[in-house]
Design an enzyme around this catalytic site. Structure first.
Site, short mmCIF file in Angstrom:
data_model
loop_
_atom_site.label_atom_id
_atom_site.label_comp_id
_atom_site.label_asym_id
_atom_site.label_seq_id
_atom_site.Cartn_x
_atom_site.Cartn_y
_atom_site.Cartn_z
N ARG A 112 0.66 -1.40 0.16
CA ARG A 112 0.07 0.08 0.01
C ARG A 112 0.89 1.30 0.18
NH1 ARG A 112 -2.26 -3.17 -1.50
NH2 ARG A 112 -4.03 -4.58 -0.81
N SER B 173 -10.93 -1.07 3.40
CA SER B 173 -10.21 -1.30 4.51
C SER B 173 -9.42 -0.23 5.14
CB SER B 173 -8.85 -2.25 4.31
OG SER B 173 -9.37 -3.50 3.85
N GLU C 122 -4.92 2.91 6.78
CA GLU C 122 -4.70 2.96 5.52
C GLU C 122 -5.42 4.07 4.92
OE1 GLU C 122 -5.29 -0.98 3.40
OE2 GLU C 122 -5.95 -0.07 1.83
C1 LIG Z 1 -15.53 -0.56 -0.95
C2 LIG Z 1 -14.19 -0.14 -1.15
C3 LIG Z 1 -13.21 -1.32 -1.38
C4 LIG Z 1 -12.05 -0.84 -1.52
N1 LIG Z 1 -11.35 -2.16 -1.86
C5 LIG Z 1 -9.86 -2.01 -2.07
C6 LIG Z 1 -9.15 -3.23 -2.45
O1 LIG Z 1 -9.48 -4.17 -2.53
N2 LIG Z 1 -7.79 -2.88 -2.62
C7 LIG Z 1 -7.11 -1.95 -2.51
O2 LIG Z 1 -5.77 -1.54 -2.33
N3 LIG Z 1 -8.05 -0.72 -2.07
C8 LIG Z 1 -9.23 -0.78 -1.70
N4 LIG Z 1 -9.91 0.31 -1.31
C9 LIG Z 1 -9.26 1.51 -1.38
C10 LIG Z 1 -8.98 2.58 -2.38
O3 LIG Z 1 -10.42 2.37 -3.44
C11 LIG Z 1 -7.82 2.38 -3.06
O4 LIG Z 1 -6.71 2.83 -2.25
C12 LIG Z 1 -7.71 3.21 -4.36
O5 LIG Z 1 -6.49 2.83 -5.22
C13 LIG Z 1 -7.76 4.94 -4.23
O6 LIG Z 1 -7.85 5.48 -5.54
P1 LIG Z 1 -8.54 6.77 -5.55
O7 LIG Z 1 -8.68 7.32 -6.95
O8 LIG Z 1 -10.10 6.79 -4.90
O9 LIG Z 1 -7.63 7.85 -4.69
P2 LIG Z 1 -8.20 8.81 -3.50
O10 LIG Z 1 -8.73 8.30 -2.36
O11 LIG Z 1 -8.69 10.06 -4.25
O12 LIG Z 1 -6.61 9.28 -3.13
C14 LIG Z 1 -5.75 8.38 -2.45
C15 LIG Z 1 -4.52 9.16 -2.06
O13 LIG Z 1 -3.67 9.10 -3.36
C16 LIG Z 1 -3.53 10.66 -3.50
N5 LIG Z 1 -3.68 10.55 -5.31
C17 LIG Z 1 -4.94 10.03 -5.75
N6 LIG Z 1 -4.56 10.24 -7.13
C18 LIG Z 1 -3.46 10.82 -7.30
C19 LIG Z 1 -2.60 11.26 -8.46
N7 LIG Z 1 -3.03 11.24 -9.60
N8 LIG Z 1 -1.26 11.58 -8.24
C20 LIG Z 1 -0.86 11.86 -7.09
N9 LIG Z 1 -1.48 11.30 -5.89
C21 LIG Z 1 -2.80 10.92 -6.04
C22 LIG Z 1 -4.31 11.28 -2.89
O14 LIG Z 1 -3.81 12.62 -2.67
C23 LIG Z 1 -4.57 10.52 -1.49
O15 LIG Z 1 -3.27 10.69 -0.86
C24 LIG Z 1 -11.36 0.35 -1.41
C25 LIG Z 1 -12.40 1.21 -1.07
C26 LIG Z 1 -13.56 0.73 -1.12
C27 LIG Z 1 -14.56 2.21 -0.69
#
Ligand SMILES: Cc1cc2nc3c(=O)[nH]c(=O)nc-3n(C[C@H](O)[C@H](O)[C@H](O)COP(=O)(O)OP(=O)(O)OC[C@H]3O[C@@H](n4cnc5c(N)ncnc54)[C@H](O)[C@@H]3O)c2cc1C
Length: 292
Positions: free
Chosen positions: A168, A217, A287
């Site tokens: 992560r 998570s 996380e």
């Molecule tokens: C129901 C549910 C299930 C999930 N299952 C999983 C799973 O199975 N596995 C898993 O790993 N995660 C899971 N997640 C967590 C999440 O979906 C992941 O961590 C995902 O990769 C986050 O992407 P995001 O675009 O929503 O990031 P955001 O929440 O928008 O950002 C997360 C972080 O990344 C930074 N960021 C975002 N985009 C960029 C960019 N382009 N450049 C630089 N920094 C950036 C943000 O500033 C922040 O610090 C789950 C979440 C939910 C709600």
């Protein structure tokens, strides 16, 4: 208004609860929706010139915004930094694209390797930053290279090795911005790909509280343990603070059970950390990223 952002889509009245899967959080001082790399660089230059803090936002599925909002600039990439290009077994995905869209496009082109990512509700950018993973796969396994705006606002291409992916985490700090990545997949069989995606989707639906807002998570997996099991064994299944609750379906998820606030979630997380530490001497590390 500074010339740097005069042509960038913007708003000073956005409620952050509308931009994250936890559905909590107050107002953003300013939200920007750049539509290309130049506009992203201009947005950062603007923040630096004005002495304003900023964050980059994907789909907000791994963040927790505070009730008081964010006294800075939110640079949102999901709206405009989009596009998926297939080239043989390679697929280039722009930062703001849903991971699920990329996984589905790969499937349509009979490319295998991304099935694990189809149910992760984030963007490519967020998934790269977090080295998102599930069911035995992670971004590290499929990244060929990542295009990034580095802290000097220069475009840089990092190989998978240079990304230093770990559990992560990656080399990407809050001063780097991912703008896209080349993923390397393999020719596969359409039926097998569809079957695997369905199998993983069914597993998610049966085990995760997808009917409630959450950020997935809440805590990282501690070495040698599972966060959900430690929380359940601590007697915290269904534990509530205000409208926030430890999911009864999956104790690793804190859910927005009933119109909770960000403060409810934070207090609940602190209680869980304290109780698990007392019972098992294990430190649970969040996380989900709390955006201050
Ligand atoms: C129901 C549910 C299930 C999930 N299952 C999983 C799973 O199975 N596995 C898993 O790993 N995660 C899971 N997640 C967590 C999440 O979906 C992941 O961590 C995902 O990769 C986050 O992407 P995001 O675009 O929503 O990031 P955001 O929440 O928008 O950002 C997360 C972080 O990344 C930074 N960021 C975002 N985009 C960029 C960019 N382009 N450049 C630089 N920094 C950036 C943000 O500033 C922040 O610090 C789950 C979440 C939910 C709600």
């Amino acid at each position: 208004m500074s010339k740097l952002i005069e042509n960038i889509q913007k708003s000073d009245s956005e409620i952050l609860a509308d931009y994250c899967t936890f559905r909590v959080g107050g107002k953003a001082k300013l939200m920007l929706w750049p539509k290309n790399t130049e506009e992203i660089v201009d947005a950062i230059s603007y923040c630096e010139n004005e002495g304003m803090k900023y964050i980059v936002l994907g789909n907000g599925s791994n963040v927790l915004f505070l009730d008081e909002g964010f006294d800075g600039v939110v640079i949102e990439l999901h709206r405009n930094i989009t596009g998926i290009e297939i080239n043989g077994e390679n697929i280039y995905v722009a930062a703001g694209e849903f991971l699920s869209s990329a996984a589905n496009k790969a499937k349509e082109n009979e490319l295998t390797g991304m099935e694990f990512a189809a149910g992760i509700p984030g963007t490519l950018g967020g998934a790269i930053v977090m080295n998102a993973g599930a069911y035995g796969g992670e971004m590290k396994d499929i990244v060929e290279y990542v295009d990034v705006i580095d802290p000097d606002k220069k475009l840089h291409r990092y190989s998978c090795e240079e990304m230093q992916f770990g559990y992560r985490k990656s080399i990407i700090s809050d001063k780097h911005i991912v703008i896209g990545a080349m993923l390397k997949l393999k020719k596969g069989n359409l039926t097998d790909i569809c079957d695997r995606m369905k199998e993983l989707q069914d597993a998610r639906r049966s085990k995760q509280p997808l009917e409630y807002p959450s950020a997935g998570s809440t805590f990282k997996r501690p070495e040698g343990h599972f966060a959900g099991k430690l929380i359940e064994d601590s007697g915290l299944k269904g534990y509530r603070v205000g409208g926030a609750m430890v999911s009864e379906k999956h104790c690793g998820f804190v859910i927005n059970y009933d119109h909770c606030t960000a403060s409810d979630i934070i207090r609940l997380m602190q209680d869980v950390q304290k109780i698990v530490k007392e019972k098992y001497d294990v430190t649970l590390e969040p996380e989900v990223r709390i955006i201050k």
